[in-house]
Scaffold this motif. Structure first.
Motif, PDB file in Angstrom:
ATOM      1  N   LYS A  11     -11.698   8.719  -4.319  1.00 46.46           N
ATOM      2  CA  LYS A  11     -10.865   8.296  -5.442  1.00 46.46           C
ATOM      3  C   LYS A  11      -9.920   7.160  -5.054  1.00 46.46           C
ATOM      4  N   GLN A  12      -9.471   7.152  -3.791  1.00 39.95           N
ATOM      5  CA  GLN A  12      -8.538   6.138  -3.324  1.00 39.95           C
ATOM      6  C   GLN A  12      -8.713   5.969  -1.819  1.00 39.95           C
ATOM      7  N   LYS A  13      -8.793   4.724  -1.369  1.00 41.03           N
ATOM      8  CA  LYS A  13      -9.050   4.466   0.048  1.00 41.03           C
ATOM      9  C   LYS A  13      -7.772   4.596   0.863  1.00 41.03           C
ATOM     10  N   PHE A  14      -7.882   5.298   2.000  1.00 37.80           N
ATOM     11  CA  PHE A  14      -6.760   5.458   2.919  1.00 37.80           C
ATOM     12  C   PHE A  14      -7.191   5.163   4.350  1.00 37.80           C
ATOM     13  N   TYR A  15      -6.229   4.710   5.144  1.00 42.41           N
ATOM     14  CA  TYR A  15      -6.393   4.564   6.585  1.00 42.41           C
ATOM     15  C   TYR A  15      -5.486   5.588   7.251  1.00 42.41           C
ATOM     16  N   HIS A  16      -5.979   6.214   8.318  1.00 42.09           N
ATOM     17  CA  HIS A  16      -5.233   7.291   8.977  1.00 42.09           C
ATOM     18  C   HIS A  16      -4.541   6.761  10.228  1.00 42.09           C
ATOM     19  N   LEU A  17      -3.237   6.992  10.327  1.00 36.06           N
ATOM     20  CA  LEU A  17      -2.481   6.668  11.530  1.00 36.06           C
ATOM     21  C   LEU A  17      -1.813   7.943  12.041  1.00 36.06           C
ATOM     22  N   SER A  18      -2.199   8.341  13.245  1.00 36.24           N
ATOM     23  CA  SER A  18      -1.707   9.574  13.841  1.00 36.24           C
ATOM     24  C   SER A  18      -0.823   9.255  15.037  1.00 36.24           C
TER      25      SER A  18
ATOM     26  N   ASN B  64      -3.430   1.362   1.966  1.00 36.76           N
ATOM     27  CA  ASN B  64      -2.888   2.714   1.814  1.00 36.76           C
ATOM     28  C   ASN B  64      -3.029   3.469   3.130  1.00 36.76           C
ATOM     29  N   VAL B  65      -1.957   4.135   3.542  1.00 35.62           N
ATOM     30  CA  VAL B  65      -1.944   4.793   4.847  1.00 35.62           C
ATOM     31  C   VAL B  65      -1.566   6.256   4.693  1.00 35.62           C
ATOM     32  N   VAL B  66      -2.302   7.138   5.398  1.00 38.43           N
ATOM     33  CA  VAL B  66      -1.867   8.524   5.526  1.00 38.43           C
ATOM     34  C   VAL B  66      -1.359   8.688   6.951  1.00 38.43           C
ATOM     35  N   VAL B  67      -0.119   9.122   7.062  1.00 40.82           N
ATOM     36  CA  VAL B  67       0.579   9.204   8.339  1.00 40.82           C
ATOM     37  C   VAL B  67       0.676  10.658   8.772  1.00 40.82           C
TER      38      VAL B  67
ATOM     39  N   GLY C 166       0.822  -1.192   0.000  1.00 43.08           N
ATOM     40  CA  GLY C 166       0.000   0.000   0.000  1.00 43.08           C
ATOM     41  C   GLY C 166       0.861   1.249   0.000  1.00 43.08           C
ATOM     42  N   ILE C 167       0.301   2.337  -0.500  1.00 39.05           N
ATOM     43  CA  ILE C 167       0.991   3.630  -0.517  1.00 39.05           C
ATOM     44  C   ILE C 167       1.019   4.200   0.897  1.00 39.05           C
ATOM     45  N   ILE C 168       2.138   4.801   1.261  1.00 39.43           N
ATOM     46  CA  ILE C 168       2.243   5.534   2.530  1.00 39.43           C
ATOM     47  C   ILE C 168       2.389   7.020   2.200  1.00 39.43           C
ATOM     48  N   VAL C 169       1.380   7.796   2.551  1.00 38.75           N
ATOM     49  CA  VAL C 169       1.460   9.254   2.412  1.00 38.75           C
ATOM     50  C   VAL C 169       1.941   9.795   3.753  1.00 38.75           C
TER      51      VAL C 169
END
Length: 217
Positions: free
Chosen positions: A48-55, A110-113, A23-26
């Motif tokens: 448009k693209q599914k992401f999971y959020h990790l804070s 896919n993760v947004v960090v 998965g993509i890491i943003v």
């Protein structure tokens, strides 16, 4: 009867994991109050693209809430003892946070960090840990004056935190994308990230930083 040994089962799991598409890491890097969480919210809400959020803030908070619930009778007698315990736990918690990001990516998510890279130890640890993963490295910025204004308005941050991070957080190298949250709304920032991903441009920043660090060492 299943006669597969434990080591064979783990070998099978390992082979399945490494064959999955990562998965993509943003990776959003910026000071406290720079707008990372707002951008993350827009990213996970777009279709448009599914992401999971990790804070990192939520991760640390969750660990300490678990400890408080599990061991309610443990109460440091002084502020110094509380700070000492926090410092002992902090590095292992952050290590687990970054390992969780890598695990999400390894199984195709896919993760947004949302984090703050403001010390060299964790910057280098990230370069090493995420080597070979698809990292879109995004700098989230705004002026110190605006950070201070937001900090006052929020009321949930130590006053001066953003200023203490300001000169460090963007000092470790270039980004794939830079976003100024004084000039752009969170949804505009999220759209710019999605456009970059869909353009098929190479995620080059982390790779170049890794090469540079390797050549120095």
């Amino acid at each position: 009867m299943n006669t597969t040994t434990l080591s064979e089962r783990y070998a099978n799991i390992f082979s399945e994991v490494i064959s999955m598409e990562q998965g993509i890491i943003v990776f959003l890097n910026g000071t406290s109050s720079s707008g990372k969480t707002s951008i993350s919210t827009q990213l996970i809400n777009q279709d448009k693209q599914k992401f999971y959020h990790l804070s990192v803030d939520e991760f640390i908070k969750g660990i300490f809430e678990f400890l408080d619930a599990k061991y309610p009778d443990i109460n440091p007698s002084t502020k110094e003892d509380e700070q000492k315990a926090f410092q002992i736990l902090l590095d292992p918690i952050i290590s687990m946070f970054y390992s969780s990001i890598k695990a999400f990516s390894a199984i195709g998510m896919n993760v947004v960090v949302d984090t703050v890279l403001d010390n060299e130890y964790w910057f280098n640890a990230c370069l090493d840990l995420f080597k070979g993963h698809s990292i879109l490295y995004v700098g989230v910025q705004c002026s110190l004056q605006e950070l201070q204004r937001r900090e006052q308005l929020r009321g949930d941050r130590h006053i001066g935190l953003a200023q203490s991070q300001y000169n460090k957080v963007h000092s470790y190298g270039e980004y794939d994308i830079e976003l100024n949250t004084e000039e752009m709304r969170p949804d505009e920032c999220a759209n710019k990230i999605i456009e970059f991903i869909q353009s098929k441009n190479e995620f080059a920043a982390f790779k170049e930083l890794t090469k540079r660090t390797s050549s120095i060492s």
